[in-house]
Design a protein around this motif. Structure first.
Motif: not given
Length: 256
Positions: A136-141
């Motif tokens: 989830l952190n990779e999405t930057n959202n």
């Protein structure tokens, strides 16, 4: 003065009536309690079946709307590349195709993680939550923060899977409705209690005026199955917080 035979008979009859009345009430209480438990079990089973059906529909939508659309676009780009048309920019088409394939693979990995949490079964809940956090952190959202005071703890696999499903349902609700920027997940384990706290800084909602959906019912059913206690707090513009406590002492459903 000795009691007469009639007095003795009357006393016996009164005693018998009292015993019969008490027995009737006890039997009635047992029947009522049994029926109440049966209704609870039926409601639990119904909730589980509804949850499973909703999960199947969600997976079908994810595959149709996500993977289906991406594969259709990939097919289109591959078709363009196979045609001897000088107007087609091969470099751009190849790059677009690769981008779509990467995106499809990410979606497929996410769907697979939801179906078969391999990390969970092999390494435990702490490792699975760390993996979800990274994805989830990779999405930057959205930013996910996980705090666990004992990352080596292991319980019965069924309990760990259900606890993960509970947190997964909370995460899905946050991603769908809350428009949150941050999710905090905290697990604190001591000798007698496991405390799970989940908080998002999203839009929140008025608990009193919102009807419980299938997702909330699913969370509550899973918590109650393990004799846990759950408290939900939310209000508009203040986010949503869940606090769950599981008593560990002599709970054979939880301990391995």
């Amino acid at each position: 003065m000795q009691p007469s035979q009639n007095d003795i008979v009357l006393l016996i009859l009164i005693t018998a009536v009292v015993i019969a009345v008490l027995a009737f009430f006890l039997i009635s209480l047992v029947i009522i309690n049994a029926r109440r438990n049966a209704r609870r079990q039926i409601e639990t089973i119904r909730t589980i079946f509804e949850t499973q059906e909703e999960e199947r529909k969600r997976i079908a939508r994810d595959m149709h709307d996500g993977l289906g659309a991406q594969l259709s676009a990939i097919k289109l780009y591959v078709g363009l590349l196979s045609e001897p048309d000088k107007s087609v920019n091969t470099t751009i088409s190849l790059h677009s195709t690769k981008t779509l394939i990467d995106s499809a693979m990410r979606d497929l990995r996410m769907i697979t993680r939801n179906l078969l949490p391999r990390t969970l079964s092999e390494q435990g809940l702490a490792a699975q939550l760390s993996e979800i956090r990274e994805v989830l952190n990779e999405t930057n959202n959205i930013k996910v923060i996980v705090s666990i005071n004992n990352e080596k703890f292991r319980f019965q696999q069924e309990f760990e899977i259900n606890l993960f499903r509970i947190l997964q349902e909370m995460i899905n609700n946050t991603l769908k409705y809350a428009h949150a920027k941050t999710i905090h997940i905290s697990l604190h384990l001591d000798k007698s209690n496991l405390k799970v706290e989940y908080h998002d800084d999203g839009t929140g909602f008025d608990i009193a005026s919102v009807k419980k959906g299938l997702g909330i019912k699913n969370i509550e059913t899973r918590v109650k199955f393990y004799d846990g206690k759950i408290r939900m707090e939310s209000s508009p513009l203040s986010g949503t917080t869940y606090t769950i406590n599981f008593a560990l002492e002599q709970n054979s459903k939880i301990y391995a």
